[in-house]
Design an enzyme around this catalytic site. Structure first.
Site, mmCIF file in Angstrom:
data_model
loop_
_atom_site.group_PDB
_atom_site.id
_atom_site.type_symbol
_atom_site.label_atom_id
_atom_site.label_comp_id
_atom_site.label_asym_id
_atom_site.label_seq_id
_atom_site.Cartn_x
_atom_site.Cartn_y
_atom_site.Cartn_z
ATOM 1 N N ASP A 1 -20.545 15.326 38.020
ATOM 2 C CA ASP A 1 -19.838 16.583 37.750
ATOM 3 C C ASP A 1 -20.210 17.619 38.816
ATOM 4 O O ASP A 1 -21.378 17.970 38.952
ATOM 5 C CB ASP A 1 -20.233 17.058 36.345
ATOM 6 C CG ASP A 1 -19.706 18.448 36.043
ATOM 7 O OD1 ASP A 1 -18.732 18.879 36.704
ATOM 8 O OD2 ASP A 1 -20.270 19.104 35.138
ATOM 9 N N ASN B 1 -18.841 20.809 39.095
ATOM 10 C CA ASN B 1 -18.624 22.232 38.792
ATOM 11 C C ASN B 1 -19.149 22.656 37.429
ATOM 12 O O ASN B 1 -18.676 23.630 36.846
ATOM 13 C CB ASN B 1 -17.135 22.578 38.920
ATOM 14 C CG ASN B 1 -16.304 21.777 37.931
ATOM 15 O OD1 ASN B 1 -16.809 20.855 37.287
ATOM 16 N ND2 ASN B 1 -15.042 22.131 37.810
ATOM 17 N N ASP C 1 -18.852 21.802 34.394
ATOM 18 C CA ASP C 1 -18.110 21.860 33.130
ATOM 19 C C ASP C 1 -18.441 20.667 32.230
ATOM 20 O O ASP C 1 -17.837 20.474 31.178
ATOM 21 C CB ASP C 1 -16.592 21.951 33.377
ATOM 22 C CG ASP C 1 -16.039 20.710 34.040
ATOM 23 O OD1 ASP C 1 -16.832 19.807 34.402
ATOM 24 O OD2 ASP C 1 -14.803 20.618 34.188
ATOM 25 N N ASP D 1 -15.974 14.529 38.082
ATOM 26 C CA ASP D 1 -14.738 14.904 38.781
ATOM 27 C C ASP D 1 -14.709 14.302 40.192
ATOM 28 O O ASP D 1 -15.691 13.704 40.639
ATOM 29 C CB ASP D 1 -14.598 16.436 38.836
ATOM 30 C CG ASP D 1 -15.900 17.094 39.265
ATOM 31 O OD1 ASP D 1 -16.442 16.689 40.306
ATOM 32 O OD2 ASP D 1 -16.396 18.000 38.539
ATOM 33 N N ASP E 1 -6.214 2.771 38.946
ATOM 34 C CA ASP E 1 -5.895 2.124 37.681
ATOM 35 C C ASP E 1 -4.425 2.405 37.382
ATOM 36 O O ASP E 1 -4.014 3.572 37.349
ATOM 37 C CB ASP E 1 -6.791 2.723 36.586
ATOM 38 C CG ASP E 1 -7.256 1.691 35.588
ATOM 39 O OD1 ASP E 1 -6.391 0.950 35.076
ATOM 40 O OD2 ASP E 1 -8.465 1.636 35.305
ATOM 41 N N ASP F 1 -3.919 -2.123 33.962
ATOM 42 C CA ASP F 1 -4.345 -2.108 32.564
ATOM 43 C C ASP F 1 -3.440 -3.015 31.718
ATOM 44 O O ASP F 1 -2.215 -2.914 31.786
ATOM 45 C CB ASP F 1 -4.243 -0.654 32.067
ATOM 46 C CG ASP F 1 -4.978 -0.407 30.780
ATOM 47 O OD1 ASP F 1 -6.214 -0.558 30.770
ATOM 48 O OD2 ASP F 1 -4.325 -0.051 29.778
ATOM 49 N N GLU G 1 -5.725 -6.716 34.209
ATOM 50 C CA GLU G 1 -6.594 -6.832 33.034
ATOM 51 C C GLU G 1 -5.814 -7.625 31.987
ATOM 52 O O GLU G 1 -4.764 -7.181 31.529
ATOM 53 C CB GLU G 1 -6.958 -5.446 32.486
ATOM 54 C CG GLU G 1 -8.039 -5.543 31.412
ATOM 55 C CD GLU G 1 -7.920 -4.502 30.319
ATOM 56 O OE1 GLU G 1 -8.907 -4.270 29.620
ATOM 57 O OE2 GLU G 1 -6.836 -3.917 30.153
ATOM 58 N N HIS H 1 -16.063 -0.260 31.762
ATOM 59 C CA HIS H 1 -16.103 0.919 30.877
ATOM 60 C C HIS H 1 -15.807 0.583 29.411
ATOM 61 O O HIS H 1 -15.885 1.471 28.562
ATOM 62 C CB HIS H 1 -15.100 1.949 31.390
ATOM 63 C CG HIS H 1 -13.682 1.449 31.309
ATOM 64 N ND1 HIS H 1 -13.229 0.402 32.075
ATOM 65 C CD2 HIS H 1 -12.656 1.819 30.519
ATOM 66 C CE1 HIS H 1 -11.969 0.155 31.767
ATOM 67 N NE2 HIS H 1 -11.590 0.996 30.831
ATOM 68 N N ASP H 2 -15.428 -0.652 29.128
ATOM 69 C CA ASP H 2 -15.143 -1.052 27.741
ATOM 70 C C ASP H 2 -16.259 -1.903 27.144
ATOM 71 O O ASP H 2 -16.186 -2.275 25.969
ATOM 72 C CB ASP H 2 -13.853 -1.893 27.679
ATOM 73 C CG ASP H 2 -12.609 -1.099 28.022
ATOM 74 O OD1 ASP H 2 -12.612 0.133 27.845
ATOM 75 O OD2 ASP H 2 -11.626 -1.730 28.469
HETATM 76 O O1 ISL Z 1 -12.081 -2.124 24.824
HETATM 77 C C1 ISL Z 1 -11.988 -3.309 24.691
HETATM 78 C C2 ISL Z 1 -13.195 -4.106 24.610
HETATM 79 O O2 ISL Z 1 -14.156 -3.453 23.915
HETATM 80 C C3 ISL Z 1 -10.697 -3.990 24.685
HETATM 81 O O3 ISL Z 1 -10.298 -4.548 23.523
HETATM 82 C C4 ISL Z 1 -9.661 -3.062 25.286
HETATM 83 O O4 ISL Z 1 -9.078 -2.271 24.327
HETATM 84 C C5 ISL Z 1 -8.645 -3.885 25.961
HETATM 85 O O5 ISL Z 1 -9.335 -4.700 26.844
HETATM 86 C C6 ISL Z 1 -7.685 -3.032 26.746
HETATM 87 O O6 ISL Z 1 -8.402 -2.148 27.560
HETATM 88 C C7 ISL Z 1 -7.717 -1.297 28.420
HETATM 89 O O7 ISL Z 1 -6.646 -0.620 27.797
HETATM 90 C C8 ISL Z 1 -6.986 0.326 26.793
HETATM 91 C C9 ISL Z 1 -8.116 1.269 27.205
HETATM 92 O O8 ISL Z 1 -8.589 1.967 26.082
HETATM 93 C C10 ISL Z 1 -9.255 0.533 27.858
HETATM 94 O O9 ISL Z 1 -10.227 1.437 28.293
HETATM 95 C C11 ISL Z 1 -8.673 -0.262 28.975
HETATM 96 O O10 ISL Z 1 -9.640 -0.909 29.762
HETATM 97 C C12 ISL Z 1 -5.735 1.102 26.515
HETATM 98 O O11 ISL Z 1 -5.207 1.574 27.718
HETATM 99 CA CA CA Z 2 -16.462 18.788 36.457
#
Ligand code: ISL
Ligand code: CA
Length: 559
Positions: free
Chosen positions: A21, A23, A25, A29, A98, A200, A255, A327-328
């Site tokens: 981050d 700034n 907040d 970013d 993405d 995605d 994905e 990130h999931d």
């Molecule tokens: O998050 C998951 C595993 O814990 C998955 O079931 C996920 O929801 C799935 O892989 C789809 O993910 C993608 O699309 C989603 C978004 O929330 C996720 O962050 C993204 O990676 C909807 O756009």
């Molecule tokens: Ca920021």
């Protein structure tokens, strides 16, 4: 196989909200990213996958886009994005963005129009259906984030489809105007100088025209047999390739939950002109039934089997991506290694070694390179992610206790990955001078990038060495293009495999346990190229493996 620049690339994923981050907040970013590019450069990754930075109401942290042509103001401006592209290219780092095109935000003007009336010219841009005779949903499909995949619109008396949250309505890819609109978006960003897309849930864009009821339950989100990998998806991807991708030299990674290696070949075989590679989900489905929000024990045997299946199936027939986390997913070291102070770094290096010597393009998720860990919470209110709240309710609804629900989330919540990156020992781990949007793991005094970079024995430097090995003139081709052979498939404690071509052979051995083990291999040891232990073995009979030991060795395999 024709060589591509992305074959030996290593991709570093940035989740902008949690990276840095600039700034105060509390939200990461783009200027924050620019300020940390030297970290990625030093690591040696040469591609950045940037999770969504587009305008969005952020109900799903940017995976709900309201304008594909604007940057979210909290992340910066278009000028910041252009500067990021320029600054990356100075460092020979490419950017992939993405592309979230299965759905938009409900606040996208396309959906606002589509919803406004049945007669609107964009009505057909989304998937609207009348209720069944009894007023119920058009079919029994479920969504990832809610029980039902359909939400009723009172004004127009129809349901719309959303495979994710109600605030993420699915686009109707059957409509050629929708496809063209997405292709325009792609051209726009590619012309700005990005080098591809992570797409995605791209395998869900084609729905069957008759919207049949799901018949398979308990194996995933109900309906997946109809909307995952529908053959129409391949047609759309080939059209996308013709109209957009073939005009650029890009990396595309789809994905794709619910895919088999055969699907993987369809998506990634170069002759099919669809995608460069996909993310499969088999290995992250071993230790849980995600859909049922139930934990299972991790099995190394199964992991070996799954990874080997993919390594072999796509060899010469497509291209693999390999990853531990994103990130999931929870933090890899907490999930598959041992995040106690004693073994955190050793086991993180072991995991990295196993993955980075496989064929395919490796992905590193921010913080993985410094072995960041899960952060457990004691109350549901501390969780931010909408999926955590959905799982929590689901677990309570089946009669389990709040503690059981929290136990599940403390292992699997997506928020583990989303807690801000630790840069240094300063306040808020150097992530922000304001109040971070998600709490900082208190262990940042020990686990942070500055400390890791300063210590030549850190996980960070182990990742560096692995990346350097993959990109080295001597071993790079073997790692990138060589054959793969699993050794001792029945060994439930050690993962050992060979990588070889006509010139040389590498043996990778990894102890997945906290035990001292001993193993013997028939190959003759020539040289230890890399390891996470201090003593260097001289032979492969009676090879001693300390807890979480991992070795990359050049061996003579001619017996
Ligand atoms: O998050 C998951 C595993 O814990 C998955 O079931 C996920 O929801 C799935 O892989 C789809 O993910 C993608 O699309 C989603 C978004 O929330 C996720 O962050 C993204 O990676 C909807 O756009
Ligand atoms: Ca920021």
């Amino acid at each position: 196989m024709e060589r591509k620049w992305w074959h030996n690339a290593v991709v570093y994923q940035i989740y902008p909200r949690s990276f840095c981050d600039s700034n105060a907040d509390g939200v990461g970013d783009i200027p924050g990213i620019i300020s940390k590019l030297s970290h990625i450069e030093e690591l040696g990754a040469n591609v950045i996958w940037l999770s969504p930075v587009y305008a969005s109401p952020m109900k799903d942290n940017g995976y709900d886009i309201s304008d594909y042509y604007e940057i979210a103001p909290e992340y910066g401006s278009m000028a910041d994005m252009e500067e990021l592209i320029t600054e990356c290219s100075k460092r020979n780092i490419r950017i992939i963005m993405d592309l979230v095109a299965n759905h938009t935000s409900e606040q996208h003007p396309w959906f606002i129009e589509s919803k406004s009336s049945k007669e609107n010219e964009k009505r057909d841009w989304y998937i609207w259906k009348p209720a069944k005779g009894d007023g119920s949903e058009p079919n029994n499909w479920e969504s990832f984030f809610t029980k039902k995949a359909w939400t009723y619109d009172n004004a127009s008396k129809q349901y719309y489809l959303h495979l994710f949250a109600p605030s993420q309505p699915d686009l109707n890819w059957h409509n050629p105007q929708v496809r063209q609109a997405i292709y325009q978006v792609m051209h726009f960003w590619l012309r700005k100088g990005i080098s591809g897309f992570r797409m995605d849930v791209i395998n869900m864009i084609a729905k069957p025209s008759d919207f049949p009821d799901a018949t398979i339950f308990d194996e995933g989100v109900a309906g997946w047999e109809h909307w995952a990998n529908n053959h129409g998806c391949h047609q759309y991807l080939r059209e996308m390739y013709r109209e957009v991708l073939s005009h650029y030299d890009v990396l595309t990674v789809g994905e794709t939950p619910f895919t088999t290696p055969l699907d993987g070949r369809y998506y990634s075989h170069p002759a099919r002109n669809e995608l460069s590679m996909i993310f499969q989900f088999d290995h992250v489905s071993i230790d849980r039934e995600e859909h049922n929000a139930r934990a299972l024990p991790f099995s190394l045997l199964e992991y070996k089997q799954v990874m080997s299946k993919w390594q072999l199936a796509l060899h010469g027939q497509g291209w693999n991506s390999v990853y531990w986390s994103n990130h999931d997913q929870p933090r890899a070291v907490s999930r598959y290694g041992d995040d106690s102070p004693r073994y955190r770094e050793t086991s993180a290096k072991m995991l990295a070694t196993v993955l980075h010597c496989m064929s395919g393009t490796p992905y590193i998720y921010q913080g993985e390179e410094i072995a960041m860990t899960n952060q457990c919470f004691s109350d549901i209110s501390e969780y931010n992610d909408l999926m955590a709240h959905f799982h929590y309710q689901k677990i309570l609804a089946r009669g389990d206790s709040k503690q059981q629900a929290l136990d599940f989330l403390n292992r699997f919540s997506r928020d583990h990955a989303r807690c801000p990156v630790h840069w240094n020992k300063h306040e808020n781990a150097g992530f922000s001078q304001g109040v971070p949007w998600l709490s900082i793991n208190p262990n940042y005094l020990d686990i942070n990038a500055e400390t890791a970079r300063a210590n030549p024995n850190s996980t960070f430097h182990h990742y560096r060495a692995l990346i350097a090995l993959r990109q080295s003139p001597q071993y790079g081709d073997t790692i990138t293009y060589g054959h793969y052979q699993l050794l001792d498939p029945e060994d439930s404690e050690v993962y050992a495999y060979l990588r070889y071509d006509q010139h040389q052979c590498l043996l990778i051995v990894a102890n997945f346990t906290a035990k001292h083990l001993e193993r013997s291999y028939q190959e003759k040891l020539l040289e230890v190229l890399l390891s996470n232990i201090s003593n260097t073995p001289t032979r492969l009979t009676g090879l001693k493996l300390e807890p979480y030991a991992a070795l990359v060795m050049e061996v003579d395999a001619t017996r």
